[in-house]
Design an enzyme around this catalytic site. Structure first.
Site, PDB file in Angstrom:
ATOM      1  N   LYS A  16       6.227   4.807   0.473  1.00  0.00           N
ATOM      2  CA  LYS A  16       5.907   6.111  -0.115  1.00  0.00           C
ATOM      3  C   LYS A  16       6.198   7.190   0.918  1.00  0.00           C
ATOM      4  O   LYS A  16       5.830   7.063   2.088  1.00  0.00           O
ATOM      5  CB  LYS A  16       4.426   6.151  -0.498  1.00  0.00           C
ATOM      6  CG  LYS A  16       3.870   7.543  -0.782  1.00  0.00           C
ATOM      7  CD  LYS A  16       2.355   7.561  -0.625  1.00  0.00           C
ATOM      8  CE  LYS A  16       1.911   7.341   0.790  1.00  0.00           C
ATOM      9  NZ  LYS A  16       1.983   8.530   1.672  1.00  0.00           N
ATOM     10  N   PRO A 101       6.425  -0.506   8.766  1.00  0.00           N
ATOM     11  CA  PRO A 101       5.419  -0.304   9.813  1.00  0.00           C
ATOM     12  C   PRO A 101       4.063   0.031   9.209  1.00  0.00           C
ATOM     13  O   PRO A 101       3.978   0.607   8.122  1.00  0.00           O
ATOM     14  CB  PRO A 101       5.977   0.859  10.640  1.00  0.00           C
ATOM     15  CG  PRO A 101       6.956   1.544   9.739  1.00  0.00           C
ATOM     16  CD  PRO A 101       7.511   0.501   8.832  1.00  0.00           C
ATOM     17  N   ALA A 104       1.384   4.142   9.232  1.00  0.00           N
ATOM     18  CA  ALA A 104       2.604   4.894   9.510  1.00  0.00           C
ATOM     19  C   ALA A 104       2.804   6.097   8.599  1.00  0.00           C
ATOM     20  O   ALA A 104       3.830   6.773   8.698  1.00  0.00           O
ATOM     21  CB  ALA A 104       3.813   3.964   9.389  1.00  0.00           C
ATOM     22  N   GLY A 108       2.337   1.713   3.386  1.00  0.00           N
ATOM     23  CA  GLY A 108       2.751   0.316   3.344  1.00  0.00           C
ATOM     24  C   GLY A 108       1.685  -0.604   2.768  1.00  0.00           C
ATOM     25  O   GLY A 108       1.942  -1.402   1.862  1.00  0.00           O
ATOM     26  N   ASP A 143      -4.005   6.003  -2.011  1.00  0.00           N
ATOM     27  CA  ASP A 143      -2.566   5.981  -2.270  1.00  0.00           C
ATOM     28  C   ASP A 143      -2.143   4.862  -3.214  1.00  0.00           C
ATOM     29  O   ASP A 143      -0.962   4.779  -3.572  1.00  0.00           O
ATOM     30  CB  ASP A 143      -1.792   5.823  -0.956  1.00  0.00           C
ATOM     31  CG  ASP A 143      -1.610   7.148  -0.224  1.00  0.00           C
ATOM     32  OD1 ASP A 143      -1.704   8.201  -0.876  1.00  0.00           O
ATOM     33  OD2 ASP A 143      -1.372   7.117   1.000  1.00  0.00           O
TER      34      ASP A 143
END
Length: 299
Positions: A16, A101, A104, A108, A143
């Protein structure tokens, strides 16, 4: 009985990228209200599920060691939360190939959790727009709802309100200096008190309208330039190397916009062509072999 229960299933968890990020204010409950234009990259983790048996997770891939304790992984958290609201939820053994990663600013872990929810939804014949599934996504992490949809949108509230957008393919380079940045540290540096607004009514009224379907890269750049990432200044205080990354991206030939994503430390630049993005990615990787670099597209 579902005939596909014994087959392996897989999903990708796309990175994202927050093209913009306004912090509207901090609510009385401590959460922050945001507005963000979110795009998704063509780089992703991969999650597979072998249905049946106990819920489990193993991590593989180049960044598996960065995932931390398996018991804390958002994949398992999402599955356990879904099991609390879906009677006799069918689960199984997950395998996560980790290439993005962590900590970050590119969601993720949230993308992995969303991939797990999509896999479990398919296995258990749950619609992706089922309110229970969406509620579990939000409970897993702010998220996760946007990653569940995994399409460009205008995200507001604490992450639960999503308005789909028609983005063109945006040639881009993403760079992470391989330094983890904790979101809580960046919001602490931002320093909003509970109940404090940062963006007033006037700012909302003056906010630009997003381009319509069919708009060019240039049309989008002209609008994106006017709306910043409010977390960039506090993130620079927490991890100054972000400034180095932005400086490198901003000086690449053909770069139209360079910015930090989320709470960092990943930054991105948008280019006018795929060739310019690929050339920039190769140059940055050669000059900074210690950095994680991906040249591709956002959409």
């Amino acid at each position: 009985m579902l005939t596909s229960n014994t087959s392996t299933r897989d999903e990708i968890g796309r990175a994202k990228v927050n093209l913009t990020l306004r912090v509207v204010g901090r609510r009385a409950d401590g959460y922050h209200d945001l507005e963000s234009i979110v795009a998704f990259a063509d780089c992703a983790d991969r999650l597979t599920l072998v249905p049946g048996g106990e819920l489990s997770l193993r991590t593989i891939g180049p960044l598996a060691d960065a995932c931390g304790e398996t018991s804390d992984n958002l994949v398992l958290k999402a599955a356990r939360l879904l099991a609390e609201v879906v009677p006799d939820l069918q689960v199984g053994a997950f395998t996560l190939e980790k290439v993005l990663p962590v900590a970050a600013g590119i969601g993720g872990g949230s993308a992995d959790a969303a991939a797990a929810l999509r896999l479990l939804a398919r296995l258990n014949e749950i619609a992706l727009d089922d309110p229970a599934l969406i509620a579990v996504a939000l409970k897993t992490g702010a998220d996760v709802p946007v990653c569940l949809a995994s399409q460009a949108c205008d995200m507001t509230g604490v992450g639960e309100k999503l308005l789909p957008l028609n983005l063109p393919q945006l040639p881009s380079v993403m760079v992470n200096p391989r330094v983890a940045v904790a979101t809580k540290d960046v919001f602490h540096a931002l320093g909003l008190r509970p109940g404090e607004l940062r963006v007033g009514v006037t700012d909302v009224l003056r906010a630009p309208a997003w381009p319509d379907a069919g708009a060019s890269i240039g049309d989008w750049i002209r609008v994106l330039e006017r709306v910043p990432n409010d977390l960039e200044p506090p993130a620079l205080k927490v991890q100054p190397v972000i400034g180095d990354v932005l400086a490198v991206l901003g000086t690449c030939a053909g770069a139209l916009l360079a910015r930090m994503s989320g709470s960092g430390a990943t930054c991105f630049a948008i280019f006018g062509s795929d060739a310019e993005a690929q050339a920039a990615g190769r140059q940055i990787a050669a000059d900074h072999p210690e950095w994680w670099v991906h040249a591709g597209t956002l959409s």
